[in-house]
Enzyme design. Structure first.
Site, PDB file in Angstrom:
ATOM      1  N   GLN A 221       8.098  -9.556   7.754  1.00  0.00           N
ATOM      2  CA  GLN A 221       9.860  -8.369   6.835  1.00  0.00           C
ATOM      3  C   GLN A 221      10.262  -7.465   7.419  1.00  0.00           C
ATOM      4  O   GLN A 221      10.589  -6.500   7.047  1.00  0.00           O
ATOM      5  CB  GLN A 221       8.830  -8.402   5.479  1.00  0.00           C
TER       6      GLN A 221
ATOM      7  N   ASP B 192      13.889  -3.473  -6.803  1.00  0.00           N
ATOM      8  CA  ASP B 192      13.873  -4.606  -5.236  1.00  0.00           C
ATOM      9  C   ASP B 192      14.270  -5.716  -6.148  1.00  0.00           C
ATOM     10  O   ASP B 192      14.004  -6.855  -6.396  1.00  0.00           O
ATOM     11  CB  ASP B 192      12.584  -4.879  -4.409  1.00  0.00           C
TER      12      ASP B 192
ATOM     13  N   GLY C  13       0.373  -0.941  -0.368  1.00  0.00           N
ATOM     14  CA  GLY C  13       0.110  -0.192   0.629  1.00  0.00           C
ATOM     15  C   GLY C  13       0.765   1.036   0.108  1.00  0.00           C
ATOM     16  O   GLY C  13       2.159   1.150  -0.233  1.00  0.00           O
TER      17      GLY C  13
ATOM     18  N   ARG D  96      11.152   5.692  -6.834  1.00  0.00           N
ATOM     19  CA  ARG D  96      10.391   6.545  -6.601  1.00  0.00           C
ATOM     20  C   ARG D  96      10.082   5.099  -4.876  1.00  0.00           C
ATOM     21  O   ARG D  96       9.955   3.508  -5.619  1.00  0.00           O
ATOM     22  CB  ARG D  96       9.295   5.978  -6.758  1.00  0.00           C
ATOM     23  N   SER D  97       9.978   5.358  -4.305  1.00  0.00           N
ATOM     24  CA  SER D  97       9.014   4.062  -2.865  1.00  0.00           C
ATOM     25  C   SER D  97       8.976   4.670  -2.079  1.00  0.00           C
ATOM     26  O   SER D  97       8.770   6.098  -1.774  1.00  0.00           O
ATOM     27  CB  SER D  97      10.743   3.524  -2.461  1.00  0.00           C
TER      28      SER D  97
ATOM     29  N   HIS E  61       4.315   1.523  -8.214  1.00  0.00           N
ATOM     30  CA  HIS E  61       2.968   0.926  -7.877  1.00  0.00           C
ATOM     31  C   HIS E  61       1.865   0.684  -9.477  1.00  0.00           C
ATOM     32  O   HIS E  61       1.818   0.023  -9.965  1.00  0.00           O
ATOM     33  CB  HIS E  61       2.128   0.628  -6.989  1.00  0.00           C
TER      34      HIS E  61
ATOM     35  N   GLY F  39       8.733  -5.199  -9.135  1.00  0.00           N
ATOM     36  CA  GLY F  39       9.310  -4.134  -9.441  1.00  0.00           C
ATOM     37  C   GLY F  39      10.711  -4.412  -9.387  1.00  0.00           C
ATOM     38  O   GLY F  39      11.843  -5.140  -8.409  1.00  0.00           O
TER      39      GLY F  39
HETATM   40  O1  PAF Z   1       7.699  -5.223  -2.233  1.00  0.00           O
HETATM   41  C1  PAF Z   1       6.638  -5.543  -1.525  1.00  0.00           C
HETATM   42  O2  PAF Z   1       5.893  -3.885  -1.858  1.00  0.00           O
HETATM   43  C2  PAF Z   1       6.588  -6.339  -0.118  1.00  0.00           C
HETATM   44  O3  PAF Z   1       7.766  -6.900  -0.554  1.00  0.00           O
HETATM   45  C3  PAF Z   1       5.647  -7.253  -0.790  1.00  0.00           C
HETATM   46  C4  PAF Z   1       6.575  -8.658  -2.080  1.00  0.00           C
HETATM   47  C5  PAF Z   1       4.304  -6.845  -1.258  1.00  0.00           C
HETATM   48  C6  PAF Z   1       5.513  -8.388  -0.242  1.00  0.00           C
HETATM   49  O4  PAF Z   1       5.143  -7.818   1.545  1.00  0.00           O
END
Ligand code: PAF
Length: 286
Positions: free
Chosen positions: A61, A151, A31, A185-186, A37, A148
């Protein structure tokens, strides 16, 4: 666009699409969506008849002291953007839906690839990512999933997981979406203060400097890493790593490696920024 919160509802909808012989693409996100995105969503749109986006801030995570509690949760705005982008289904589950028994005991862990780059400083992070993405794959059972290239390590790990676990899902990589000044972008860029935001593109510029040096014949990668890390630190970054790695194994590259990724992570004020660039060295080099 339908907004669903439970695993059962999503399964039911996807079963219906399957009966109608529709193909399905999944874009997993946490989100706080930005144009990067939405470029993943556009790619998904090109790949399948129906697009599912998941929004789930995955607790497993985040390490201790990381920003799980404060991670921006902006479901209404996100839903509006996705509706506009023509997404068919937004899946926004609660934590209990994804971790139904509380403390999770079953993990997906991609050994070696998870140990390098971000894995070294964020123990358990990629185990959390691989586990939640397999859960999302089990729920949605998409034909394709889009991630993306920003990452890079996550993408490599999820590709490996999908192949080794024999998941019938095509992983599609979407190029890193950048601001006009080159900053990737992040969601976490929003944490940057004005003066930090002005310096943030230096991360990408240092990666480009490294690429140029390698293309000009630099072979001492450890010296190059040191030089560019020092320069970033002098500009107020706190470099976590700046590494020339083998693009397949992600281990530090040697002079004989041809397919390279130069990847960096550095804190600038509150956020930790990451970025990368790939380089193919010709057979004549090194
Ligand atoms: O890249 C992300 O936003 C997250 O690591 C993901 C792939 C949605 C897993 O939670």
């Amino acid at each position: 666009m339908e907004l669903l919160h439970t695993v059962d509802e999503v399964r039911q909808r996807v079963r219906q699409w399957r009966r109608e012989e529709q193909t399905v693409a999944l874009v997993p996100t946490m989100g706080n969506l930005h144009p990067g995105h939405l470029s993943l969503v556009e790619e998904a749109r090109r790949q399948a008849d129906k697009v599912v986006v998941s929004i789930f801030v995955n607790p497993t995570q985040f390490g201790p002291g990381e920003d799980f509690d404060s991670y921006p949760r902006t479901l209404n705005d996100d839903a509006a953007h996705l509706r506009e982008a023509g997404v068919e289904l937004l899946f926004a589950p609660a934590v209990e839906e994804i971790y139904p028994l509380g403390g999770n005991q079953t993990w997906v862990d991609v050994d070696q690839l998870g140990e390098h780059l971000c894995g070294a400083g964020r123990p358990g992070h990629f185990r959390g990512v691989a586990t939640v993405v397999s859960k999302l794959f089990n729920i949605v059972q998409p034909d394709v999933a889009v991630f993306g290239e920003k990452d890079f390590q996550q993408l490599a790990i999820l590709r490996r997981m999908t192949r080794e676990m024999l998941m019938p899902i095509r992983i599609i990589a979407a190029p890193t979406d950048r601001e006009a000044d080159g900053l990737a972008r992040s969601s976490r860029n929003g944490y940057l203060r004005d003066s930090e935001r002005a310096r943030a593109p230096l991360l990408q510029q240092h990666l480009q400097d490294a690429r140029r040096a390698i293309e000009a014949g630099e072979q001492d990668f450890r010296a190059l890493e040191k030089r560019l890390s020092t320069s970033l630190n002098q500009h107020g970054f706190e470099v976590d790593y700046f590494t020339v790695a083998n693009a397949v194994t992600l281990a530090p590259a040697g002079a004989r490696d041809r397919d390279l990724v130069i990847a960096a992570a550095a804190r600038l004020g509150k956020p930790r920024l990451i970025d990368n660039i790939t380089v193919q060295r010709s057979a004549g080099t090194g």
